[in-house]
Design a protein around this motif. Sequence first.
Motif, short mmCIF file in Angstrom:
data_model
loop_
_atom_site.label_atom_id
_atom_site.label_comp_id
_atom_site.label_asym_id
_atom_site.label_seq_id
_atom_site.Cartn_x
_atom_site.Cartn_y
_atom_site.Cartn_z
N THR A 7 0.85 -1.19 0.00
CA THR A 7 0.00 0.00 0.00
C THR A 7 0.89 1.25 0.00
OG1 THR A 7 -1.72 -1.15 1.28
CG2 THR A 7 -1.81 1.26 1.23
N PRO A 8 0.67 2.19 -0.91
CA PRO A 8 1.48 3.41 -0.95
C PRO A 8 1.45 4.15 0.38
CG PRO A 8 0.21 3.22 -2.95
CD PRO A 8 -0.29 2.14 -2.04
N VAL A 9 2.58 4.74 0.75
CA VAL A 9 2.72 5.41 2.03
C VAL A 9 1.66 6.51 2.20
CG1 VAL A 9 4.25 6.85 3.42
CG2 VAL A 9 5.17 4.88 2.19
N GLY A 10 1.30 7.17 1.13
CA GLY A 10 0.33 8.25 1.21
C GLY A 10 -1.03 7.83 1.72
N HIS A 24 -1.36 5.38 4.14
CA HIS A 24 -1.21 4.70 5.42
C HIS A 24 -1.98 5.39 6.53
CE1 HIS A 24 2.65 2.14 4.57
NE2 HIS A 24 1.76 2.06 3.60
N TRP A 36 -5.43 -1.95 -2.69
CA TRP A 36 -5.45 -0.56 -2.24
C TRP A 36 -5.88 0.42 -3.33
CZ3 TRP A 36 -2.57 2.47 -5.34
CH2 TRP A 36 -1.50 1.87 -6.04
N GLN A 37 -5.97 -0.03 -4.58
CA GLN A 37 -6.19 0.89 -5.70
C GLN A 37 -7.51 1.64 -5.61
OE1 GLN A 37 -3.75 1.15 -8.42
NE2 GLN A 37 -4.89 3.06 -8.57
#
Length: 200
Positions: free
Chosen positions: A90-93, A95, A152-153
């Motif tokens: 999952t991209p950090v943005g 989280h 997560w998309q």
Amino acid sequence: MAHLLYLVRHGEQLDAEHGVEDGRLSGRGVRQAHAIAQRLSGVHFDHAWTSPLQRATETAEIMQERLPAVTFERSALLLDCIPSGLEPGTPVGFHRFLQSVRPAESEAGAAQMQDAAGQWLRPSRGDVNELLITHNFVISWFVREVMQSPSWQWMALNQANCGLTIIRRRTGKPPQLVAHNDLGHLPPEDRTGMPMPQPY
């Protein structure tokens, strides 16, 4: 033979920006509902469903005035939900938002959307048109599922109020995203409701 799934996000909710979780539509939300009903007035729908939340059911009621042959059935599978939790990759943005979600909530959302996909993202015999009035994250999950993107998309997809998304399913072929968040029926001043899932 094609199975077309028409996904509509509910109209703008009154006072949603003040943290009200559910409620009636704003004046602009009512106009949005009339506009999407006009847009879809030439389509014959075999089935129609709505989320049980007030902002969705009111959108459906307004649409039904112009689509008198359509009878909406309420389905808990279309309730607003968090379709997945924090996972590897999952991209950090994203989280911060996902860390604020209880695991039980994301697990319930994932189970709900698995059942929803089983019901609506399936091939059918003959030509079938189905209409769903639901919520931003639910539509995002359907689109993510069609595109076979990482879990997560869905967080990177947003729909405007009363935007139109169309998915085609055909036997023996992968699903196709025909249209996503089409706003051609809405004047610029009525194009609202594309929030980011988490603050930056």
